[in-house]
Structures are given as C-alpha cells and as structure tokens.
Scaffold this motif. Structure first.
Motif, PDB file in Angstrom:
ATOM      1  N   ILE A 151      33.354  47.646  26.027  1.00 44.43           N
ATOM      2  CA  ILE A 151      32.576  48.929  25.844  1.00 44.43           C
ATOM      3  C   ILE A 151      32.247  49.123  24.384  1.00 44.43           C
ATOM      4  CG2 ILE A 151      32.900  51.354  26.594  1.00 44.43           C
ATOM      5  CD1 ILE A 151      34.926  50.547  28.508  1.00 44.43           C
ATOM      6  N   LEU A 152      32.871  48.505  23.480  1.00 44.29           N
ATOM      7  CA  LEU A 152      32.931  48.925  21.948  1.00 44.29           C
ATOM      8  C   LEU A 152      31.624  47.891  21.432  1.00 44.29           C
ATOM      9  CD1 LEU A 152      36.575  48.358  21.027  1.00 44.29           C
ATOM     10  CD2 LEU A 152      35.574  50.384  21.612  1.00 44.29           C
ATOM     11  N   TRP A 153      30.507  48.402  21.784  1.00 43.44           N
ATOM     12  CA  TRP A 153      29.356  47.783  21.574  1.00 43.44           C
ATOM     13  C   TRP A 153      28.460  48.659  20.395  1.00 43.44           C
ATOM     14  CZ3 TRP A 153      24.220  48.420  24.493  1.00 43.44           C
ATOM     15  CH2 TRP A 153      23.249  47.526  23.879  1.00 43.44           C
ATOM     16  N   TYR A 154      28.157  48.164  19.547  1.00 41.98           N
ATOM     17  CA  TYR A 154      27.684  48.727  18.407  1.00 41.98           C
ATOM     18  C   TYR A 154      25.940  48.322  18.331  1.00 41.98           C
ATOM     19  CZ  TYR A 154      32.078  50.531  16.589  1.00 41.98           C
ATOM     20  OH  TYR A 154      33.237  50.859  16.783  1.00 41.98           O
ATOM     21  N   LYS A 155      25.186  49.438  18.359  1.00 43.76           N
ATOM     22  CA  LYS A 155      23.879  49.267  18.403  1.00 43.76           C
ATOM     23  C   LYS A 155      22.852  49.079  17.095  1.00 43.76           C
ATOM     24  CE  LYS A 155      23.226  51.822  22.797  1.00 43.76           C
ATOM     25  NZ  LYS A 155      22.566  52.873  23.620  1.00 43.76           N
ATOM     26  N   ASN A 156      23.591  49.503  15.968  1.00 50.52           N
ATOM     27  CA  ASN A 156      23.020  49.399  14.592  1.00 50.52           C
ATOM     28  C   ASN A 156      23.392  48.084  13.998  1.00 50.52           C
ATOM     29  OD1 ASN A 156      25.887  49.979  14.498  1.00 50.52           O
ATOM     30  ND2 ASN A 156      25.676  51.320  12.814  1.00 50.52           N
ATOM     31  N   ILE A 157      23.529  47.100  14.592  1.00 46.25           N
ATOM     32  CA  ILE A 157      23.775  45.743  14.097  1.00 46.25           C
ATOM     33  C   ILE A 157      22.998  44.594  14.953  1.00 46.25           C
ATOM     34  CG2 ILE A 157      25.675  45.189  15.698  1.00 46.25           C
ATOM     35  CD1 ILE A 157      27.081  44.015  13.175  1.00 46.25           C
ATOM     36  N   SER A 158      22.512  43.517  14.325  1.00 46.55           N
ATOM     37  CA  SER A 158      21.809  42.548  14.976  1.00 46.55           C
ATOM     38  C   SER A 158      22.402  41.860  16.244  1.00 46.55           C
ATOM     39  CB  SER A 158      21.163  41.454  13.980  1.00 46.55           C
ATOM     40  OG  SER A 158      22.171  40.824  13.181  1.00 46.55           O
ATOM     41  N   TRP A 159      23.796  41.816  16.126  1.00 44.09           N
ATOM     42  CA  TRP A 159      24.754  41.178  17.057  1.00 44.09           C
ATOM     43  C   TRP A 159      24.273  41.692  18.498  1.00 44.09           C
ATOM     44  CZ3 TRP A 159      30.004  40.945  14.141  1.00 44.09           C
ATOM     45  CH2 TRP A 159      29.753  40.110  12.975  1.00 44.09           C
ATOM     46  N   SER A 160      24.235  40.839  19.506  1.00 39.69           N
ATOM     47  CA  SER A 160      23.943  41.333  20.943  1.00 39.69           C
ATOM     48  C   SER A 160      25.560  41.790  21.425  1.00 39.69           C
ATOM     49  CB  SER A 160      23.625  40.289  21.756  1.00 39.69           C
ATOM     50  OG  SER A 160      24.646  39.157  22.074  1.00 39.69           O
ATOM     51  N   MET A 161      25.515  42.469  22.543  1.00 40.97           N
ATOM     52  CA  MET A 161      26.823  42.834  23.008  1.00 40.97           C
ATOM     53  C   MET A 161      27.809  41.683  23.195  1.00 40.97           C
ATOM     54  SD  MET A 161      27.395  44.818  26.634  1.00 40.97           S
ATOM     55  CE  MET A 161      26.519  46.232  26.233  1.00 40.97           C
ATOM     56  N   ASN A 162      27.266  40.508  23.891  1.00 41.21           N
ATOM     57  CA  ASN A 162      27.922  39.324  24.108  1.00 41.21           C
ATOM     58  C   ASN A 162      28.566  38.556  22.829  1.00 41.21           C
ATOM     59  OD1 ASN A 162      27.348  39.623  27.066  1.00 41.21           O
ATOM     60  ND2 ASN A 162      25.709  37.977  26.766  1.00 41.21           N
TER      61      ASN A 162
END
Length: 286
Positions: A151-162
C-alpha cells in the motif's frame, strides 16, 4: 514454506550450540545476507523475466544448501554425544523421572508424552523473555512487510508500484543483515526494547498506509531500514544471550525451542495481514 523454514531454523540454530560462540553471529550474518541476495536477485530478474520464471531460476539455491550441509560442513565430535535436549532448563525444577521399562505399553507412551510436554513447558517458562520478544518483533515487522508494503505506493517517482515494493524488501534485508552482524561488536541484553520499538514502528506504518502523510519515498525507505535493524538486532542478541547463559548440555534444546517463537509471530502476521490490508484499502483516504 512455513514448515521448511521452521525445520531449517530449528535444525541449524540448534547445531550452532556445538560450535564456538562466534558462529551465532556468523549464522545471523549469513541469513541476513541470504535475504539481501534473494531480494536483490528477485528484483533484478523480475525486471526482464516474469515472477514465475524468476522463481524457477532461484529454485537452484536449496541445492547449494544441501551440498553445504552434507559435503562442506565439518561436524564436531559433540554431535555424537547424547543430547540434553528435553531436560528442564531450570536447575530448581529438575526432578527424577521414573524409568519406564516397557516403552511399548500404552501407559509407557502416555508417560513419555506427559514428561516431554512438562519439560517443554518448563523450557518455555525459562525462555519466555526471549521467546516473547522474538514473537512480538517478528509479528510486528511481518505485519508491516506483508500487510502494508504493497500500500506504500508513491506516485511522484518514476518507479512502478511493483518496483517500489521490491526495493522495500531489499532495503529491509539490508537493515536485517547489518544488525545481525553486530553481536560480536556490541551486545544488547534488554532485547524487549527492540520489540517495543518495532511495535511502535507497526503503528507508524499503519497510520502512513491509512492517511499517507509521509511526503517522500526516501523517508519511508529510511524507516524500512530502521525496521530491519530492529528485527535483526532482536534476533541475533536473543540467541547470543541464550548461548552465553544456558549451560552447554542444554544449549542445543534452548536454541531450537526459542527459534519456534519468531515463526509463530510470522504465522500470526500472515493471518492478520490480509485482514489489515483489506481494511486499510477499504477506508483509505483518496
């Protein structure tokens, strides 16, 4: 997976009692580095392969463990001595046990089961401080790892959730390895402190998963490193203390018995993590 982990840990930790004290630290470092290697290889392979293909490739790792155990490991002479395993650990609670001449009878089997159960309970009573601390620290950190990392997913970075999830796992293992390798340099006897701090860590991560108030993934990564440090420190210092404090003829049993407690913590976390994960996802703020 759980059965293999429990059997392996009980076997190898009990085996360390037949070697020098430094082997406890070596065991901690080795298991920690194995976590780093496994998480890093999975991260690397999964960038170009599917998760299932990655798992198939990594199946080769247990083969090296078999080779190491049967062909490389030098077996100490004390392995041939009768174990003191099922003796009560407390001197004050030792008692003479009646010798059952015919162990094939029903009464003989019942008596043996009863004596074994009593001796296990006695061992748990003496080791309750270490077992309780390990149970709490592992239940807390695996609730974080299994119930909240996704659940700790940050959208302001290029890395995907996985990718973010896999990075979290690598960072956690780095923290575990660092602290598990530290017992020979600095030893802590009050390991309950790590358990309490890890439980507070659990509350912090639960709040972050629910309300998303941490602004940067890098802060979360530092907290995950801290989580790994707490778990590894509690683990290695617990077994290091047991090795130092329990008499040699009972040490094998004590190490093996205590190792069960962190496994129970992991099982509890596995059961609760799905419930907590679904709850947070349901009520999470947009």
């Amino acid at each position: 997976w759980y059965q293999r982990r429990v059997r392996g840990e009980i076997t190898f930790l009990a085996l360390t009692s037949h070697f020098e004290r430094s082997v406890i630290t070596a065991w901690g470092s080795g298991t920690g580095f194995a976590g780093i290697l496994g998480a890093t290889l999975y991260l690397a392979f999964s960038l170009v392969l599917s998760p299932s293909q990655t798992i198939y490739i990594m199946i080769i790792v247990p083969c090296f463990q078999i080779i190491t155990y049967w062909l490389i490991l030098v077996r100490p002479a004390t392995l041939n001595e009768p174990p003191g395993g099922f003796e009560p650990l407390l001197e004050s609670e030792e008692r003479e046990t009646a010798v059952v001449e015919d162990k094939g009878t029903e009464s003989g089997r019942c008596s043996a089961i009863r004596d074994t159960f009593v001796k296990i309970i006695t061992g748990v009573k003496e080791l309750r401080y270490y077992m309780g601390s390990l149970f709490l620290v592992y239940a807390s950190e695996y609730l974080i790892n299994q119930g909240m990392f996704e659940i700790l997913w940050y959208k302001n970075i290029s890395w995907s959730m996985n990718v973010q999830y896999r990075v979290y796992q690598v960072v956690y293992q780095v923290g575990v390895t660092i602290s598990r390798s530290s017992a020979s340099l600095i030893h802590f006897k009050r390991i309950h402190i790590f358990s309490i701090l890890q439980f507070l860590n659990l509350i912090l991560f639960a709040c972050e998963a629910r309300y998303q108030f941490i602004p940067s993934i890098w802060i979360t990564i530092v907290l995950i490193l801290y989580e790994g440090l707490l778990g590894g420190a509690c683990y290695v210092n617990a077994f290091y203390s047991i090795y130092n404090e329990v008499p040699a003829h009972r040490r094998e049993y004590a190490l093996g018995l205590t190792s069960i407690s962190d496994s129970f913590g992991i099982v509890l976390a596995g059961v609760l993590s799905t419930v907590i994960h679904n709850y947070i996802c349901k009520f999470r703020l947009p």
